[in-house]
Design a protein around this motif. Sequence first.
Motif, PDB file in Angstrom:
ATOM      1  N   ALA A 104       0.837  -1.207   0.000  1.00 15.63           N
ATOM      2  CA  ALA A 104       0.000   0.000   0.000  1.00 15.63           C
ATOM      3  C   ALA A 104       0.870   1.253   0.000  1.00 15.63           C
ATOM      4  CB  ALA A 104      -0.927  -0.006   1.214  1.00 15.63           C
ATOM      5  N   LEU A 105       1.937   1.225   0.806  1.00 17.90           N
ATOM      6  CA  LEU A 105       2.826   2.387   0.860  1.00 17.90           C
ATOM      7  C   LEU A 105       3.524   2.602  -0.476  1.00 17.90           C
ATOM      8  CD1 LEU A 105       4.573   2.240   4.334  1.00 17.90           C
ATOM      9  CD2 LEU A 105       2.698   3.697   3.576  1.00 17.90           C
ATOM     10  N   LEU A 106       4.009   1.499  -1.046  1.00 15.46           N
ATOM     11  CA  LEU A 106       4.724   1.585  -2.315  1.00 15.46           C
ATOM     12  C   LEU A 106       3.798   2.093  -3.421  1.00 15.46           C
ATOM     13  CD1 LEU A 106       7.488   0.965  -3.573  1.00 15.46           C
ATOM     14  CD2 LEU A 106       6.535  -1.219  -4.327  1.00 15.46           C
ATOM     15  N   ALA A 107       2.586   1.524  -3.466  1.00 12.65           N
ATOM     16  CA  ALA A 107       1.625   1.956  -4.483  1.00 12.65           C
ATOM     17  C   ALA A 107       1.323   3.442  -4.324  1.00 12.65           C
ATOM     18  CB  ALA A 107       0.346   1.137  -4.365  1.00 12.65           C
TER      19      ALA A 107
ATOM     20  N   LEU B 205     -14.453   1.806   3.934  1.00  9.87           N
ATOM     21  CA  LEU B 205     -14.941   2.631   2.830  1.00  9.87           C
ATOM     22  C   LEU B 205     -14.077   2.434   1.578  1.00  9.87           C
ATOM     23  CD1 LEU B 205     -16.843   5.153   2.121  1.00  9.87           C
ATOM     24  CD2 LEU B 205     -14.843   6.532   2.641  1.00  9.87           C
ATOM     25  N   LEU B 206     -12.752   2.504   1.749  1.00 13.35           N
ATOM     26  CA  LEU B 206     -11.868   2.477   0.581  1.00 13.35           C
ATOM     27  C   LEU B 206     -11.596   1.064   0.089  1.00 13.35           C
ATOM     28  CD1 LEU B 206      -9.407   5.383   1.343  1.00 13.35           C
ATOM     29  CD2 LEU B 206     -11.494   5.376   0.009  1.00 13.35           C
ATOM     30  N   ALA B 207     -11.539   0.076   0.980  1.00 12.62           N
ATOM     31  CA  ALA B 207     -11.327  -1.300   0.517  1.00 12.62           C
ATOM     32  C   ALA B 207     -12.616  -1.850  -0.083  1.00 12.62           C
ATOM     33  CB  ALA B 207     -10.839  -2.182   1.661  1.00 12.62           C
ATOM     34  N   GLY B 208     -13.751  -1.411   0.439  1.00 12.38           N
ATOM     35  CA  GLY B 208     -15.036  -1.936  -0.037  1.00 12.38           C
ATOM     36  C   GLY B 208     -15.501  -1.279  -1.328  1.00 12.38           C
ATOM     37  N   GLY B 209     -14.873  -0.163  -1.674  1.00  9.99           N
ATOM     38  CA  GLY B 209     -15.225   0.507  -2.929  1.00  9.99           C
ATOM     39  C   GLY B 209     -16.717   0.785  -3.085  1.00  9.99           C
ATOM     40  N   GLY B 210     -17.402   1.039  -1.969  1.00  9.57           N
ATOM     41  CA  GLY B 210     -18.825   1.363  -2.050  1.00  9.57           C
ATOM     42  C   GLY B 210     -19.735   0.138  -2.072  1.00  9.57           C
TER      43      GLY B 210
ATOM     44  N   SER C 137       0.501   0.550  12.350  1.00  4.63           N
ATOM     45  CA  SER C 137      -0.337   1.371  13.230  1.00  4.63           C
ATOM     46  C   SER C 137       0.328   2.700  13.542  1.00  4.63           C
ATOM     47  CB  SER C 137      -0.613   0.641  14.543  1.00  4.63           C
ATOM     48  OG  SER C 137      -1.040  -0.658  14.279  1.00  4.63           O
ATOM     49  N   LEU C 138       1.624   2.818  13.234  1.00  3.34           N
ATOM     50  CA  LEU C 138       2.324   4.078  13.487  1.00  3.34           C
ATOM     51  C   LEU C 138       2.328   4.960  12.242  1.00  3.34           C
ATOM     52  CD1 LEU C 138       5.406   2.821  15.542  1.00  3.34           C
ATOM     53  CD2 LEU C 138       3.260   3.731  16.386  1.00  3.34           C
ATOM     54  N   LEU C 139       1.538   4.580  11.236  1.00  8.94           N
ATOM     55  CA  LEU C 139       1.470   5.371  10.004  1.00  8.94           C
ATOM     56  C   LEU C 139       0.102   6.048   9.907  1.00  8.94           C
ATOM     57  CD1 LEU C 139       2.913   2.653   7.621  1.00  8.94           C
ATOM     58  CD2 LEU C 139       4.153   4.467   8.806  1.00  8.94           C
ATOM     59  N   PRO C 140       0.041   7.198   9.219  1.00 14.90           N
ATOM     60  CA  PRO C 140      -1.248   7.889   9.074  1.00 14.90           C
ATOM     61  C   PRO C 140      -2.260   7.002   8.345  1.00 14.90           C
ATOM     62  CG  PRO C 140       0.561   9.299   8.371  1.00 14.90           C
ATOM     63  CD  PRO C 140       1.139   7.935   8.571  1.00 14.90           C
ATOM     64  N   ALA C 141      -3.442   6.868   8.953  1.00 15.57           N
ATOM     65  CA  ALA C 141      -4.429   5.913   8.455  1.00 15.57           C
ATOM     66  C   ALA C 141      -4.930   6.258   7.063  1.00 15.57           C
ATOM     67  CB  ALA C 141      -5.600   5.836   9.431  1.00 15.57           C
ATOM     68  N   VAL C 142      -5.029   7.533   6.763  1.00 16.51           N
ATOM     69  CA  VAL C 142      -5.633   7.908   5.485  1.00 16.51           C
ATOM     70  C   VAL C 142      -4.764   7.421   4.318  1.00 16.51           C
ATOM     71  CG1 VAL C 142      -4.654  10.258   5.327  1.00 16.51           C
ATOM     72  CG2 VAL C 142      -6.841   9.779   4.290  1.00 16.51           C
ATOM     73  N   GLY C 143      -3.438   7.536   4.460  1.00 14.42           N
ATOM     74  CA  GLY C 143      -2.535   7.088   3.400  1.00 14.42           C
ATOM     75  C   GLY C 143      -2.582   5.584   3.225  1.00 14.42           C
ATOM     76  N   LEU C 144      -2.610   4.874   4.352  1.00 12.17           N
ATOM     77  CA  LEU C 144      -2.668   3.415   4.309  1.00 12.17           C
ATOM     78  C   LEU C 144      -3.946   2.946   3.615  1.00 12.17           C
ATOM     79  CD1 LEU C 144      -0.870   1.111   5.452  1.00 12.17           C
ATOM     80  CD2 LEU C 144      -2.566   0.899   7.267  1.00 12.17           C
ATOM     81  N   ALA C 145      -5.074   3.565   3.978  1.00 13.37           N
ATOM     82  CA  ALA C 145      -6.357   3.147   3.397  1.00 13.37           C
ATOM     83  C   ALA C 145      -6.398   3.430   1.893  1.00 13.37           C
ATOM     84  CB  ALA C 145      -7.509   3.858   4.114  1.00 13.37           C
ATOM     85  N   MET C 146      -5.868   4.585   1.481  1.00 17.42           N
ATOM     86  CA  MET C 146      -5.868   4.909   0.050  1.00 17.42           C
ATOM     87  C   MET C 146      -4.953   3.951  -0.709  1.00 17.42           C
ATOM     88  SD  MET C 146      -5.972   9.121  -0.037  1.00 17.42           S
ATOM     89  CE  MET C 146      -4.215   9.241   0.141  1.00 17.42           C
ATOM     90  N   GLY C 147      -3.801   3.631  -0.110  1.00 20.65           N
ATOM     91  CA  GLY C 147      -2.869   2.697  -0.753  1.00 20.65           C
ATOM     92  C   GLY C 147      -3.478   1.311  -0.875  1.00 20.65           C
ATOM     93  N   VAL C 148      -4.147   0.853   0.199  1.00 19.68           N
ATOM     94  CA  VAL C 148      -4.796  -0.461   0.160  1.00 19.68           C
ATOM     95  C   VAL C 148      -5.835  -0.489  -0.953  1.00 19.68           C
ATOM     96  CG1 VAL C 148      -6.401  -1.949   1.410  1.00 19.68           C
ATOM     97  CG2 VAL C 148      -4.354  -1.119   2.553  1.00 19.68           C
ATOM     98  N   ASN C 149      -6.544   0.615  -1.110  1.00 20.61           N
ATOM     99  CA  ASN C 149      -7.553   0.697  -2.162  1.00 20.61           C
ATOM    100  C   ASN C 149      -6.943   0.433  -3.533  1.00 20.61           C
ATOM    101  OD1 ASN C 149      -8.719   2.560  -4.413  1.00 20.61           O
ATOM    102  ND2 ASN C 149     -10.455   2.212  -3.064  1.00 20.61           N
TER     103      ASN C 149
END
Lengths: 296, 266
Positions: free
Chosen positions: A31-34, B212-217, B112-124
């Motif tokens: 996720a970070l890399l992407a 929200l972001l992993a489920g894509g709506g 868990s030590l990273l900002p959640a918004v970036g992680l969620a967008m990246g996972v998306n």
Amino acid sequence: MSSGVARSGHRGGLLGLAPVVLIVGGLSAAALLAGLLASVGIQAGRTGGPSLDAYRAVLGHPGFATSYGFSVLVASVGTAVAVSGALLIGFRWTRPSGRWRTAKLGLLQLNLSVPHLVWAVALLATFSASGWVARVVTGLGLIDRPAQFPALINDRWGIGIIAHVVSKEIPFIVMTLLPVSGRSTRAQLEQATVLGASAGDRFLHVYLPAVAPAVVPAGLAVFAFSLGAFEPAAVLGVENPRSLAVVALDRFRAPDLAARAEAFAISTVLLATCLVAGALVWSLTRRWLVRPAGPS
Amino acid sequence: MRAATRAPVRAGSFAVQLIAVSVLVLPLLVVTLQAVSRGWFYPDVLPRELTFDPAGEVLGRRRTLAALADGLAVGASVTVVAFIVGWPAARVLAGRSLRARGLVFGVLFLPSLLPAVGLAMGVNIVLLHTPLRSSMGGVVVAHLVPTLPYAVALLTAVFVRTDVDQERQAAVLGASPWQRFRMVTLPAAAGGLAVAAALVFLVSWSQYLLTLLAGGGQVVTITMLLFSALSGGNPTTIAVLALCAALPSVGALAVASVCLREGGGR
């Protein structure tokens, strides 16, 4: 035959750990890399080499400095107050338990289990200009209309978001402190008392070093959380200055890919801020975190 | 002299505690009252009418029920998967040195030590390239990032306390792996396991951005309904949805603390 029961050997150990590390580490690293790639313009559906356009657009935006300053201020103040509050509670609770200890502990756990969005909504209903406290103040005849109530929520200085971070994260930090401030810390504190140390000395020289290995990571988690948290900023924040997490999600959900790259540029800025904060805190607290080898 | 200086300190400390308790309790009471009232607006300190009708109406909507079901399905699946994946890891870690354990937990809790918004967008965007995009499976996988570390840490704590020798004895006496699990491991660890399950469920249930972001709506949970009700929704509806979003996790916590108290001695 009994190998299934005995604690597994080296290879079995790696095999048992691999899925967990792969899922958590692998997915977050991917996720970070992407995100990093997307921030320099490398994303599916977009051609062309890497570029720093998104960073230029984000950093050059007239509102960026204010938003960034606002986000960092809210996260720093929130974390500082939450950590100090939790340390004071934890220190107090090293003394013999009072009558209400179990009830207070239960209350902290209750707060911990309430989802962030729900807590933000509850704070809004209670402390907003037309919320419950404002109604009581009106009933007492101190104000006549909501506009006269001091802006505690949706305010320019982020008091509402800070209040959210503090009230929601003190319970979290206290819970991480309690297991490490056990019997041996209490015994050391008692010794210090017998030797005539003041409460301040006991806090600074006995309690703080003992709980530092727990409170430093917890504090960093709180800082990262409040910097990147969307729910409290969206519910309790204002349009100007907007918290960067809210701006990032807004850009992310915009239909064009350039906006998406900007969202990831913002998220990279937030990530870098967390790394810098982590390095700073580490250098300040490493004397407590790295213990000299040998029996403690 | 000493008593004279202490009295104001005690009063001050009492005041601080009183404020702290009201800040923690008052908002939840206000939301609860809001959920069972109709037309409760400024400047009324108390609602004029208490009624369960609006709450019943919100709970009767198909959207609400579907959202509750989605959240429960995700939370339950995350708990099951976290146990299946976390169990062997915890067994291994329980037998390792404190240092090795610390290292693995460090890696697991790092996200868990990273900002959640970036992680969620990246996972998306990572999930977009997999068959899991915009599906419940994707949400479950995404939720493993914040939940698995807790599952492994709590299960490790359980296994550190359980007695491996008892399992060995059972094995020597001819118990099959399933019998050992069913009759030795499980009874000894039940309390700790319940706590771990409750906490994993709670963390999963409370996610907003990641869902929200992993489920894509495609996966809509109560927190999402709550969020959309916030812009222009009626205060009672908002309060009812807020309680719906809070009750399962508060319930999970209650289960955990009861289990902890009963199994506390072990």
